[in-house]
Scaffold this active site. Structure first.
Site, PDB file in Angstrom:
ATOM      1  N   ILE A   1       0.806  -1.224   0.000  1.00  0.00           N
ATOM      2  CA  ILE A   1       0.000   0.000   0.000  1.00  0.00           C
ATOM      3  C   ILE A   1       0.833   1.264   0.000  1.00  0.00           C
ATOM      4  O   ILE A   1       0.307   2.366  -0.090  1.00  0.00           O
ATOM      5  CB  ILE A   1      -0.979   0.036   1.202  1.00  0.00           C
ATOM      6  CG1 ILE A   1      -0.241  -0.243   2.505  1.00  0.00           C
ATOM      7  CG2 ILE A   1      -2.109  -0.951   0.989  1.00  0.00           C
ATOM      8  CD1 ILE A   1      -1.125  -0.086   3.743  1.00  0.00           C
ATOM      9  N   GLY A   2       2.129   1.118   0.109  1.00  0.00           N
ATOM     10  CA  GLY A   2       2.974   2.313   0.085  1.00  0.00           C
ATOM     11  C   GLY A   2       4.385   1.924  -0.267  1.00  0.00           C
ATOM     12  O   GLY A   2       4.870   0.870   0.149  1.00  0.00           O
ATOM     13  N   GLU A   3       4.995   2.752  -1.058  1.00  0.00           N
ATOM     14  CA  GLU A   3       6.379   2.476  -1.412  1.00  0.00           C
ATOM     15  C   GLU A   3       7.133   3.785  -1.466  1.00  0.00           C
ATOM     16  O   GLU A   3       6.813   4.676  -2.242  1.00  0.00           O
ATOM     17  CB  GLU A   3       6.434   1.776  -2.774  1.00  0.00           C
ATOM     18  CG  GLU A   3       7.809   1.776  -3.405  1.00  0.00           C
ATOM     19  CD  GLU A   3       8.312   0.380  -3.673  1.00  0.00           C
ATOM     20  OE1 GLU A   3       7.643  -0.339  -4.420  1.00  0.00           O
ATOM     21  OE2 GLU A   3       9.380   0.032  -3.120  1.00  0.00           O
TER      22      GLU A   3
ATOM     23  N   PHE B   1      12.516   4.886   1.609  1.00  0.00           N
ATOM     24  CA  PHE B   1      13.065   4.278   2.808  1.00  0.00           C
ATOM     25  C   PHE B   1      12.224   3.146   3.374  1.00  0.00           C
ATOM     26  O   PHE B   1      12.581   2.556   4.376  1.00  0.00           O
ATOM     27  CB  PHE B   1      13.285   5.364   3.873  1.00  0.00           C
ATOM     28  CG  PHE B   1      14.203   6.433   3.379  1.00  0.00           C
ATOM     29  CD1 PHE B   1      15.570   6.218   3.341  1.00  0.00           C
ATOM     30  CD2 PHE B   1      13.704   7.627   2.880  1.00  0.00           C
ATOM     31  CE1 PHE B   1      16.429   7.187   2.842  1.00  0.00           C
ATOM     32  CE2 PHE B   1      14.561   8.603   2.387  1.00  0.00           C
ATOM     33  CZ  PHE B   1      15.925   8.379   2.366  1.00  0.00           C
ATOM     34  N   SER B   2      11.116   2.864   2.738  1.00  0.00           N
ATOM     35  CA  SER B   2      10.297   1.762   3.249  1.00  0.00           C
ATOM     36  C   SER B   2       9.285   1.300   2.215  1.00  0.00           C
ATOM     37  O   SER B   2       9.006   1.995   1.234  1.00  0.00           O
ATOM     38  CB  SER B   2       9.538   2.216   4.500  1.00  0.00           C
ATOM     39  OG  SER B   2       8.413   2.991   4.131  1.00  0.00           O
ATOM     40  N   SER B   3       8.767   0.112   2.457  1.00  0.00           N
ATOM     41  CA  SER B   3       7.596  -0.356   1.723  1.00  0.00           C
ATOM     42  C   SER B   3       6.559  -0.701   2.765  1.00  0.00           C
ATOM     43  O   SER B   3       6.896  -1.278   3.799  1.00  0.00           O
ATOM     44  CB  SER B   3       7.920  -1.605   0.913  1.00  0.00           C
ATOM     45  OG  SER B   3       8.889  -1.303  -0.060  1.00  0.00           O
ATOM     46  N   VAL B   4       5.314  -0.311   2.507  1.00  0.00           N
ATOM     47  CA  VAL B   4       4.263  -0.591   3.485  1.00  0.00           C
ATOM     48  C   VAL B   4       3.268  -1.573   2.881  1.00  0.00           C
ATOM     49  O   VAL B   4       2.830  -1.408   1.737  1.00  0.00           O
ATOM     50  CB  VAL B   4       3.565   0.706   3.952  1.00  0.00           C
ATOM     51  CG1 VAL B   4       2.485   0.398   4.980  1.00  0.00           C
ATOM     52  CG2 VAL B   4       4.583   1.683   4.532  1.00  0.00           C
TER      53      VAL B   4
ATOM     54  N   LYS C   1       5.149  -1.976   7.937  1.00  0.00           N
ATOM     55  CA  LYS C   1       6.139  -1.104   7.303  1.00  0.00           C
ATOM     56  C   LYS C   1       7.512  -1.772   7.341  1.00  0.00           C
ATOM     57  O   LYS C   1       8.104  -1.946   8.410  1.00  0.00           O
ATOM     58  CB  LYS C   1       6.171   0.257   8.026  1.00  0.00           C
ATOM     59  CG  LYS C   1       7.180   1.235   7.430  1.00  0.00           C
ATOM     60  CD  LYS C   1       6.999   2.635   7.999  1.00  0.00           C
ATOM     61  CE  LYS C   1       8.025   3.605   7.429  1.00  0.00           C
ATOM     62  NZ  LYS C   1       7.793   4.990   7.834  1.00  0.00           N
TER      63      LYS C   1
ATOM     64  N   ASP D   1       8.233  16.040   8.361  1.00  0.00           N
ATOM     65  CA  ASP D   1       7.742  15.629   7.045  1.00  0.00           C
ATOM     66  C   ASP D   1       6.216  15.657   7.025  1.00  0.00           C
ATOM     67  O   ASP D   1       5.556  14.740   6.556  1.00  0.00           O
ATOM     68  CB  ASP D   1       8.272  14.230   6.709  1.00  0.00           C
ATOM     69  CG  ASP D   1       8.212  13.930   5.213  1.00  0.00           C
ATOM     70  OD1 ASP D   1       8.016  14.873   4.420  1.00  0.00           O
ATOM     71  OD2 ASP D   1       8.338  12.753   4.847  1.00  0.00           O
TER      72      ASP D   1
HETATM   73  P1  ADP Z   1       7.525   6.284   4.127  1.00  0.00           P
HETATM   74  O1  ADP Z   1       8.579   6.611   5.114  1.00  0.00           O
HETATM   75  O2  ADP Z   1       7.971   5.324   3.093  1.00  0.00           O
HETATM   76  O3  ADP Z   1       6.852   7.508   3.553  1.00  0.00           O
HETATM   77  P2  ADP Z   1       5.081   5.936   5.666  1.00  0.00           P
HETATM   78  O4  ADP Z   1       5.138   5.542   7.087  1.00  0.00           O
HETATM   79  O5  ADP Z   1       4.770   7.360   5.378  1.00  0.00           O
HETATM   80  O6  ADP Z   1       6.432   5.484   4.954  1.00  0.00           O
HETATM   81  O7  ADP Z   1       4.021   5.028   4.905  1.00  0.00           O
HETATM   82  C1  ADP Z   1       3.862   5.133   3.509  1.00  0.00           C
HETATM   83  C2  ADP Z   1       2.390   5.047   3.163  1.00  0.00           C
HETATM   84  O8  ADP Z   1       1.849   3.804   3.612  1.00  0.00           O
HETATM   85  C3  ADP Z   1       1.528   6.117   3.812  1.00  0.00           C
HETATM   86  O9  ADP Z   1       1.504   7.300   3.050  1.00  0.00           O
HETATM   87  C4  ADP Z   1       0.178   5.442   3.873  1.00  0.00           C
HETATM   88  O10 ADP Z   1      -0.502   5.558   2.645  1.00  0.00           O
HETATM   89  C5  ADP Z   1       0.536   3.986   4.093  1.00  0.00           C
HETATM   90  N1  ADP Z   1       0.481   3.686   5.530  1.00  0.00           N
HETATM   91  C6  ADP Z   1       1.467   3.824   6.436  1.00  0.00           C
HETATM   92  N2  ADP Z   1       1.056   3.469   7.655  1.00  0.00           N
HETATM   93  C7  ADP Z   1      -0.227   3.105   7.533  1.00  0.00           C
HETATM   94  C8  ADP Z   1      -1.240   2.645   8.456  1.00  0.00           C
HETATM   95  N3  ADP Z   1      -0.982   2.460   9.756  1.00  0.00           N
HETATM   96  N4  ADP Z   1      -2.469   2.380   7.965  1.00  0.00           N
HETATM   97  C9  ADP Z   1      -2.741   2.542   6.665  1.00  0.00           C
HETATM   98  N5  ADP Z   1      -1.843   2.955   5.759  1.00  0.00           N
HETATM   99  C10 ADP Z   1      -0.605   3.243   6.177  1.00  0.00           C
HETATM  100 MG    MG Z   2       5.644   8.932   4.404  1.00  0.00          MG
END
Ligand code: ADP
Ligand code: MG
Ligand code: ZN
Length: 509
Positions: free
Chosen positions: A57-59, A62-65, A83, A170
């Site tokens: 759901i997120g890339e 520095f991370s993939s979620v 994450k 951020d």
């Molecule tokens: P990064 O450091 O890569 O930006 P984030 O912690 O911001 O990582 O997470 C990236 C994305 O993943 C977020 O913008 C959000 O869309 C999704 N995400 C992160 N944490 C959650 C969560 N607890 N529930 C739902 N989506 C999440």
């Molecule tokens: Mg982020």
């Protein structure tokens, strides 16, 4: 690594009962994502014992979620966000992110943490999942009341973390999750957080020591020396040479900026590559313990600048003011409010700090910006005077509620190539990715769209519905205080919560 409060007692192993569905759901995700999910199961096998990973759901850099599901003791299934931090992150950085979540999270609109997995270089932070949509997809359908509540809830989260001496660094919509249906909000991503001088987050203190010793030039958010130089070059070649930022007290720096060259700095910037994952030495003894061993601590850290989006950065960040405090998050909240009130996202679209600074000047005025910068010890040279804009006029014009001023020279409004499409026939998630200000044409006034008048008429009813016809002065007054150029006089999150715009929302306590 710091101990994370673990609430595993509610989660049971799901390997058996979830296996059949795994194949079904997996067909919906792309091959690439499928591969990443398999790699994650391999890298951290414990994950597969508890979670079924459904999707990515997120890339980010520095991370993939990932979205994962676990079966709880009561047999219900619960969703989690997992994450996976890039293995090259510094252990203290990772631990600090976790500590922010564990100490400040789980209340006041700040995301909490459920669990943390670690195997060798791989760390996976498990959080409750908050379903949400990207702001860019919903901005055109948000009512004024939703905007007001969104900002109020963001300010609550900021007040809360600032009380702990956490500077998020951020703040942007992608890091403030919003579920429109349930009216839930969550501040996420402490991956760039820093501590104030008196922070209660011990690891953020450690982090500032780490920065001083190990990266004198490339602080996490301070890739600026090189940015500054290249930005100046770009600005001069693009149109007019707009701004030069120089340290007031450093003539050498001034020389760099004014010539637009700085080979040593530039080279450093260009050649810095993120470190490859360092293979874990066989002698490492900290895996499966709550400590980080010296071997792990001495590993090389990520050097790529972990810069957030320049468009959300405060003037004192853009000019590399050494004393940055919680006020930088408040500025970013101001940029978000500006974006939501004007219906444009992102509001400032800048690829680097100097362009971002020049865009701020088009809204807040060049003289005002120069004066504020002086207050925090920076001198800005601007080739042309840009008047401060009236925020209501600006936002209403961008929302096409107001005709654009005829005389472009007097009021160089940011470009707005047509009204926001919000005709009733268009579904609410029609993309309106049009930024208010783009870097290539931040000073140009493009001709108005021909359908403009029609759009205004058609929008009027809908706009009234969303409350956009009667935005109170308080909204623009708050915006003005959040976007105060001088951090010393910028409103704090705590004070912003008591602003007249929120009179009815104040907690009883
Ligand atoms: P990064 O450091 O890569 O930006 P984030 O912690 O911001 O990582 O997470 C990236 C994305 O993943 C977020 O913008 C959000 O869309 C999704 N995400 C992160 N944490 C959650 C969560 N607890 N529930 C739902 N989506 C999440
Ligand atoms: Mg982020
Ligand atoms: Zn170790």
């Amino acid at each position: 690594m710091e101990v994370v409060p673990v609430h595993t007692e509610t989660i049971i192993s799901t390997e058996e009962c979830l296996k059949p569905e795994r194949t079904n759901r997996r067909s919906k995700v792309s091959r690439d994502v499928e591969t990443d999910i398999e790699l994650l199961y391999k890298a951290v096998p414990q994950i597969g014992k508890v979670f079924r990973i459904i999707d990515k759901i997120g890339e980010g850099t520095f991370s993939s979620v990932y979205l994962g599901e676990a079966q709880m003791h009561d047999r219900s299934r619960q969703k989690f966000a997992l994450k996976h931090l890039i293995p090259t992150s510094h252990p203290t950085r990772i631990a600090a992110e976790l500590q922010c979540l564990t100490v400040a999270g789980g209340r006041e609109n700040v995301m909490g943490v459920t669990y943390c997995f670690r195997k060798e270089d791989h760390v996976v932070i498990v959080m409750p999942y908050l379903e949400h949509r990207a702001i860019v997809d919903i901005i055109s359908s948000l009512s004024f009341e939703e905007v007001r509540l969104y900002i109020y809830n963001l300010l609550r989260a900021l007040k809360h973390i600032h009380q702990f001496g956490i500077i998020h660094r951020d703040i942007k919509p992608n890091n403030f999750l919003y579920n429109r249906k349930t009216k839930e909000y969550a501040l996420v991503d402490f991956g760039l957080a820093q501590g104030t001088a008196d922070t209660q987050i011990d690891l953020l203190k450690d982090l500032s020591g780490l920065r001083k010793v190990q990266r004198p030039v490339f602080g996490e958010r301070n890739m600026n020396s090189c940015t500054l130089v290249s930005a100046t070059t770009k600005a001069s070649s693009a149109q007019t040479e707009l701004v030069k930022v120089v340290k007031a007290e450093d003539p050498a720096n001034r020389r760099y900026s004014s010539t637009g060259r700085g080979s040593s700095l530039k080279t450093q910037g260009a050649n810095q590559k993120p470190q490859r994952a360092v293979p874990l030495s066989a002698t490492c003894s900290c895996y499966n313990t709550d400590r980080v061993c010296n071997i792990c601590l001495s590993r090389k850290q990520q050097i790529a600048p972990r810069a957030g989006t320049p468009g959300f950065r405060a003037p004192e960040v853009l000019t590399k003011c050494p004393n940055q405090g919680t006020a930088i998050d408040v500025w970013s909240a101001g940029v978000i409010l500006l974006s939501l009130l004007s219906g444009r996202y992102p509001f400032f679209k800048a690829s680097d700090d100097l362009i971002a600074l020049s865009q701020i000047m088009t809204i807040r005025g060049s003289r005002e910006t120069i004066q504020a910068a002086k207050a925090f010890g920076k001198s800005i040279v601007c080739s042309r005077e840009l008047p401060r804009q009236d925020l209501r006029v600006l936002c209403e014009t961008l929302r096409a509620r107001r005709p654009s001023p005829d005389d472009d020279d007097v009021t160089p409004l940011p470009q707005h190539n047509g009204a926001i499409s919000r005709k009733p026939s268009i579904p609410e998630d029609t993309p309106t990715h049009r930024p208010a200000i783009k870097q290539e044409d931040s000073y140009e006034h493009t001709p108005l769209h021909t359908e403009r008048t029609e759009a205004v008429t058609m929008e009027t009813e809908k706009e009234e519905e969303g409350g956009w016809g009667r935005v109170p002065d308080e909204a623009y007054d708050l915006l003005d205080r959040l976007l105060e150029l001088n951090p010393a006089t910028r409103i704090t999150a705590a004070d912003a919560l008591t602003h007249p715009l929120f009179t009815d929302l104040r907690p009883l306590t």
